[in-house]
Design a protein around this motif. Structure first.
Motif, PDB file in Angstrom:
ATOM      1  N   ASN A   1      -7.064  39.307 125.474  1.00 23.02           N
ATOM      2  CA  ASN A   1      -5.930  39.223 124.546  1.00 23.02           C
ATOM      3  C   ASN A   1      -5.736  40.502 123.743  1.00 23.02           C
ATOM      4  OD1 ASN A   1      -5.200  36.644 125.335  1.00 23.02           O
ATOM      5  ND2 ASN A   1      -6.466  35.653 123.785  1.00 23.02           N
ATOM      6  N   THR A   2      -6.786  41.283 123.585  1.00 27.86           N
ATOM      7  CA  THR A   2      -6.680  42.521 122.809  1.00 27.86           C
ATOM      8  C   THR A   2      -6.614  43.768 123.682  1.00 27.86           C
ATOM      9  OG1 THR A   2      -9.088  42.660 122.572  1.00 27.86           O
ATOM     10  CG2 THR A   2      -7.867  41.526 120.812  1.00 27.86           C
ATOM     11  N   PHE A   3      -6.827  43.628 124.992  1.00 25.69           N
ATOM     12  CA  PHE A   3      -6.826  44.784 125.896  1.00 25.69           C
ATOM     13  C   PHE A   3      -5.422  45.350 126.046  1.00 25.69           C
ATOM     14  CE2 PHE A   3      -6.235  46.691 130.059  1.00 25.69           C
ATOM     15  CZ  PHE A   3      -7.252  47.627 130.070  1.00 25.69           C
ATOM     16  N   LYS A   4      -5.341  46.669 126.037  1.00 25.56           N
ATOM     17  CA  LYS A   4      -4.087  47.369 126.322  1.00 25.56           C
ATOM     18  C   LYS A   4      -4.369  48.462 127.346  1.00 25.56           C
ATOM     19  CE  LYS A   4      -1.792  46.592 121.918  1.00 25.56           C
ATOM     20  NZ  LYS A   4      -1.122  47.212 120.772  1.00 25.56           N
ATOM     21  N   THR A   5      -3.401  48.691 128.218  1.00 25.30           N
ATOM     22  CA  THR A   5      -3.528  49.736 129.229  1.00 25.30           C
ATOM     23  C   THR A   5      -3.421  51.106 128.560  1.00 25.30           C
ATOM     24  OG1 THR A   5      -1.163  49.867 129.665  1.00 25.30           O
ATOM     25  CG2 THR A   5      -2.422  48.236 130.935  1.00 25.30           C
ATOM     26  N   HIS A   6      -3.591  52.165 129.354  1.00 27.81           N
ATOM     27  CA  HIS A   6      -3.449  53.524 128.821  1.00 27.81           C
ATOM     28  C   HIS A   6      -2.048  53.767 128.266  1.00 27.81           C
ATOM     29  CE1 HIS A   6      -7.369  54.781 130.113  1.00 27.81           C
ATOM     30  NE2 HIS A   6      -7.135  54.376 131.349  1.00 27.81           N
ATOM     31  N   ASP A   7      -1.076  53.019 128.776  1.00 22.35           N
ATOM     32  CA  ASP A   7       0.308  53.128 128.294  1.00 22.35           C
ATOM     33  C   ASP A   7       0.562  52.271 127.066  1.00 22.35           C
ATOM     34  OD1 ASP A   7       0.843  54.792 130.442  1.00 22.35           O
ATOM     35  OD2 ASP A   7       1.592  53.160 131.703  1.00 22.35           O
ATOM     36  N   GLY A   8      -0.475  51.559 126.596  1.00 23.89           N
ATOM     37  CA  GLY A   8      -0.334  50.711 125.422  1.00 23.89           C
ATOM     38  C   GLY A   8       0.253  49.343 125.712  1.00 23.89           C
ATOM     39  N   LYS A   9       0.323  48.962 126.988  1.00 26.49           N
ATOM     40  CA  LYS A   9       0.906  47.673 127.352  1.00 26.49           C
ATOM     41  C   LYS A   9      -0.181  46.615 127.493  1.00 26.49           C
ATOM     42  CE  LYS A   9       4.745  49.782 129.817  1.00 26.49           C
ATOM     43  NZ  LYS A   9       5.401  49.970 131.105  1.00 26.49           N
ATOM     44  N   ARG A  10       0.197  45.385 127.189  1.00 27.13           N
ATOM     45  CA  ARG A  10      -0.715  44.257 127.376  1.00 27.13           C
ATOM     46  C   ARG A  10      -0.641  43.785 128.828  1.00 27.13           C
ATOM     47  NH1 ARG A  10      -3.033  43.116 122.798  1.00 27.13           N
ATOM     48  NH2 ARG A  10      -1.934  43.157 120.829  1.00 27.13           N
ATOM     49  N   VAL A  11      -1.728  43.207 129.294  1.00 27.65           N
ATOM     50  CA  VAL A  11      -1.791  42.648 130.640  1.00 27.65           C
ATOM     51  C   VAL A  11      -1.464  41.162 130.521  1.00 27.65           C
ATOM     52  CG1 VAL A  11      -3.303  42.217 132.615  1.00 27.65           C
ATOM     53  CG2 VAL A  11      -3.493  44.368 131.340  1.00 27.65           C
ATOM     54  N   THR A  12      -0.527  40.685 131.343  1.00 21.58           N
ATOM     55  CA  THR A  12      -0.090  39.285 131.271  1.00 21.58           C
ATOM     56  C   THR A  12      -1.139  38.370 131.914  1.00 21.58           C
ATOM     57  OG1 THR A  12       1.048  39.282 133.405  1.00 21.58           O
ATOM     58  CG2 THR A  12       2.319  40.048 131.472  1.00 21.58           C
ATOM     59  N   PRO A  13      -1.109  37.077 131.586  1.00 22.33           N
ATOM     60  CA  PRO A  13      -2.020  36.133 132.245  1.00 22.33           C
ATOM     61  C   PRO A  13      -1.880  36.141 133.777  1.00 22.33           C
ATOM     62  CG  PRO A  13      -1.078  35.108 130.303  1.00 22.33           C
ATOM     63  CD  PRO A  13      -0.357  36.429 130.496  1.00 22.33           C
ATOM     64  N   HIS A  14      -0.650  36.291 134.271  1.00 24.84           N
ATOM     65  CA  HIS A  14      -0.446  36.361 135.726  1.00 24.84           C
ATOM     66  C   HIS A  14      -1.136  37.602 136.297  1.00 24.84           C
ATOM     67  CE1 HIS A  14       1.382  36.017 139.662  1.00 24.84           C
ATOM     68  NE2 HIS A  14       1.936  37.208 139.527  1.00 24.84           N
ATOM     69  N   GLN A  15      -1.006  38.740 135.634  1.00 26.73           N
ATOM     70  CA  GLN A  15      -1.670  39.954 136.113  1.00 26.73           C
ATOM     71  C   GLN A  15      -3.187  39.779 136.125  1.00 26.73           C
ATOM     72  OE1 GLN A  15       0.290  42.544 133.246  1.00 26.73           O
ATOM     73  NE2 GLN A  15       1.303  43.655 134.915  1.00 26.73           N
ATOM     74  N   TRP A  16      -3.755  39.175 135.064  1.00 28.65           N
ATOM     75  CA  TRP A  16      -5.204  38.933 135.041  1.00 28.65           C
ATOM     76  C   TRP A  16      -5.609  38.059 136.222  1.00 28.65           C
ATOM     77  CZ3 TRP A  16      -8.089  42.124 132.723  1.00 28.65           C
ATOM     78  CH2 TRP A  16      -7.791  42.656 131.461  1.00 28.65           C
TER      79      TRP A  16
END
Length: 179
Positions: free
Chosen positions: A52-67
């Motif tokens: 829930n707190t992880f962000k990519t190098h671009d500052g985007k959150r990863v969605t539950p579907h992506q996980w």
């Protein structure tokens, strides 16, 4: 779950089970070596709190579907491939396009081995936002086909080969797992 990292040895050395040094190995086989992601300086969040707190190098959150796509993709063995469609069927959510979109934005490559996903018709599919190779490349002027050639080279090192037209040569390498 540890990630799979490959180690290359010459075919002669692998067949005879001994270490040899060759000046030039034209044929390579891949040996699976399980490696913990922590050893690779790769952080792959496993807890819900970390995700829930992880962000990519671009500052985007990863969605539950992506996980869900990344978790499933991590289970694909070295030397095997599966399809975009098989992933969404196994997960019970999304579409082949949503799986492709998640993998195109994969912040954990190669530890989430997105290169092991191909199209349902066993075509090489896409890689780094490009689709297809050579004359079959789609996506406008920006699509050179070079990324999919790179994908085929990566898979060839794992023992997965494709025809000149970009289709999987050995269907027994297709890995299907249901959720």
């Amino acid at each position: 779950m540890p990630a799979i990292r490959t180690q290359l040895r010459s075919t002669k050395a692998a067949i005879h089970g001994r270490e040899t040094t060759t000046e030039r190995a034209s044929t390579l086989v891949v040996v699976d070596e399980m490696q913990n992601l922590a050893d690779c300086n790769m952080h792959y969040p496993l807890s819900e709190k970390d995700r829930n707190t992880f962000k990519t190098h671009d500052g985007k959150r990863v969605t539950p579907h992506q996980w869900a796509v990344y978790d499933f993709t991590r289970a694909i063995p070295c030397g095997r491939v599966t399809t975009y469609k098989n992933i969404c069927v196994a997960l019970g959510q999304g579409s082949p396009r949503s799986v492709g979109s998640a993998l195109r934005n994969n912040p954990f490559a190669p530890f989430v081995p997105c290169h092991r996903i191909i199209a349902s018709n066993l075509y090489i599919g896409g890689f780094f936002g490009e689709w297809g190779t050579g004359a079959n490349a789609r996506g406008g002027q920006k699509n050179t086909g070079l990324q999919c050639n790179r994908k085929m080279e990566m898979l060839a090192k794992e023992g997965v080969t494709f025809s000149a037209e970009g289709y999987l040569e050995d269907e027994s390498l297709l890995w299907i797992r249901r959720g």
